[in-house]
Design an enzyme around this catalytic site. Structure first.
Site, PDB file in Angstrom:
ATOM      1  N   THR A   1      80.846  65.613  66.154  1.00  0.00           N
ATOM      2  CA  THR A   1      81.944  64.890  65.211  1.00  0.00           C
ATOM      3  C   THR A   1      81.596  64.871  63.784  1.00  0.00           C
ATOM      4  OG1 THR A   1      83.129  62.896  65.176  1.00  0.00           O
ATOM      5  CG2 THR A   1      80.793  62.696  65.661  1.00  0.00           C
ATOM      6  N   ASN A   2      82.073  64.137  63.064  1.00  0.00           N
ATOM      7  CA  ASN A   2      81.884  63.958  61.292  1.00  0.00           C
ATOM      8  C   ASN A   2      81.788  62.493  61.268  1.00  0.00           C
ATOM      9  OD1 ASN A   2      84.586  63.326  60.633  1.00  0.00           O
ATOM     10  ND2 ASN A   2      84.790  65.177  61.724  1.00  0.00           N
ATOM     11  N   ALA A   3      81.428  62.239  59.901  1.00  0.00           N
ATOM     12  CA  ALA A   3      81.396  60.975  59.312  1.00  0.00           C
ATOM     13  C   ALA A   3      82.387  60.115  58.958  1.00  0.00           C
ATOM     14  CB  ALA A   3      80.366  61.161  58.171  1.00  0.00           C
TER      15      ALA A   3
END
Length: 423
Positions: free
Chosen positions: A210-212
């Protein structure tokens, strides 16, 4: 800068939430005075509001007559927030009644006034209530859309009071943008689709990439659009725990492919597509059916990846090919970092050319910027000065100064609205 906030409390079961609203403003360092109606005190006692606000509580115009309190409180306030605003209270305010301390204070005040209605669905949808809401809005008073959800008893529907910190955040946005009419009813009749959050690409049943992205900017965009009267669909990937924008339909997705499918379903009916989700560029080529064990047969040193579809570019292509209406406005996002060759803005300009969207919001991210933060800043790239010039080489660059994400959302929608075709 600390504000002098006057919190009015109507006589409804949701009055207990006003205590949390008082605390929200106090913890934000604002001075708070509470004016409950007589009916409100049947639900929550004056002592509660006095203890939380640090100021005495009155309901009657004849209290503290020597201080001319029914005039002073309204004149000195920087912001008035009434939660819950009952159907009766909306009616009294719409007709200019001044028969208690709260309505008198509203009538004498020149500061922003925000009303958060709470009542049963039938009362909210009644023609009389809706007429009163229109009257109040025409006079410059902000009436927040009520939330959908569980009401008193077994009833459920629109009319629920939004959560206190949600009301507080919306009210402070009104106070900051009082001259810009941040919640003007400029999107009534428009269908707006917003994507938000970061996609998750599974590796096995317990692990994913995933990402932030926190989803805060996308939710803020859906929030402002809903408050401006739009019919909003929020396609939400993974986010922080966020309040559902009042009145929005929420479609939950996880992966980039699921988000693509939801966008394709919603786009043909949309006037405005705001693609704020942070979509993974790649996903694992295969997903293990069971948890991958370190002592098993899996090789953890490499992970074979395959490219995800470019959802924004695909949306623009679908518009070109007539699969969605040609007048649909498309807004993209670019989270960029600079490097030795180009600045974030220069990267965003090239992305604007590739994507072909009408607007592109560029953020400079990294090192505690944007992701998960309360504030945002950046640049809007637009081709609006050259009709039909998708992908032109000299986009107009509009500076978006640092501010709370609700304010940034309003700025983005302000620009998007200039491109919308009137009904």
């Amino acid at each position: 800068m600390p504000l002098r906030v006057l919190i009015g409390v109507g006589g409804g079961i949701a009055a207990y939430k006003a205590a949390h609203l008082v605390r929200y403003f106090k913890e934000s360092s604002h001075e708070v005075h509470v004016i409950p109606t007589r009916s409100a005190l049947k639900f929550v006692g004056a002592a509660t509001f006095e203890a939380l606000s640090g100021n005495p509580v009155s309901t009657d115009v004849f209290d503290n007559v020597d201080e001319v309190q029914h005039v002073r409180l309204g004149q000195e306030a920087d912001l008035i927030v009434i939660a819950p605003a009952t159907a009766d209270l909306l009616a009294r305010l719409a007709t200019g009644r001044a028969d208690d301390l709260l309505t008198s204070s509203c009538l004498v005040s020149t500061c922003p006034i925000v009303l958060a209605p709470a009542m049963h669905t039938e009362m909210w949808e009644n023609a009389a209530t809706q007429a009163n809401v229109r009257t109040l809005r025409e006079r410059g008073i902000t009436v927040i859309e009520p939330a959908h959800g569980r009401l008193t008893g077994k009833d459920s529907g629109p009319g629920r009071l939004p959560e206190p910190d949600h009301i507080g955040a919306l009210s402070l946005a009104v106070a900051r943008n009082q001259h810009a009419e941040i919640f003007r009813q400029s999107l009534v009749g428009k269908r707006v689709v917003v994507t938000a959050g970061g996609t998750e690409e599974p590796i096995d049943p317990v692990r994913f990439l995933t990402n932030a992205s926190s989803g805060r900017q996308g939710y803020a965009l859906a929030d402002i659009a809903a408050q401006r009267g739009a019919d909003v669909t929020l396609i939400s990937a993974s986010t922080d725990v966020l309040h559902t924008p009042s009145g929005a339909e929420v479609v939950h997705v996880r992966t980039a492919l699921e988000l693509q499918a939801a966008v394709q379903e919603a786009a043909p009916h949309a006037d405005l597509m705001v693609m704020a989700a942070a979509v993974a560029d790649y996903r694992p080529e295969s997903v293990a059916a069971s948890k991958m064990k370190k002592d098993g047969d899996h090789d953890f040193s490499t992970l074979k990846m395959t490219e995800n579809p470019d959802i924004l570019a695909g949306l623009v292509q679908a518009r070109r090919e007539g699969e969605i209406p040609s007048e649909t406005v498309i807004v993209g996002f670019a989270a960029e970092t600079g490097d030795e060759k180009s600045s974030p803005l220069e990267h965003a300009k090239r992305k604007f050319l590739r994507k072909g969207c009408d607007l592109l919001m560029c953020n400079a991210v990294g090192e505690g910027k944007v992701f998960g933060q309360e504030d945002n800043a950046g640049w809007l790239l637009s081709a609006r000065n050259t009709p039909g010039a998708e992908g032109r080489e000299d986009p107009t660059v509009i500076d978006v100064p640092s501010g709370p994400k609700l304010d940034v959302a309003a700025r983005i929608l302000d620009e998007a609205e200039t491109l919308l075709t009137p009904h």
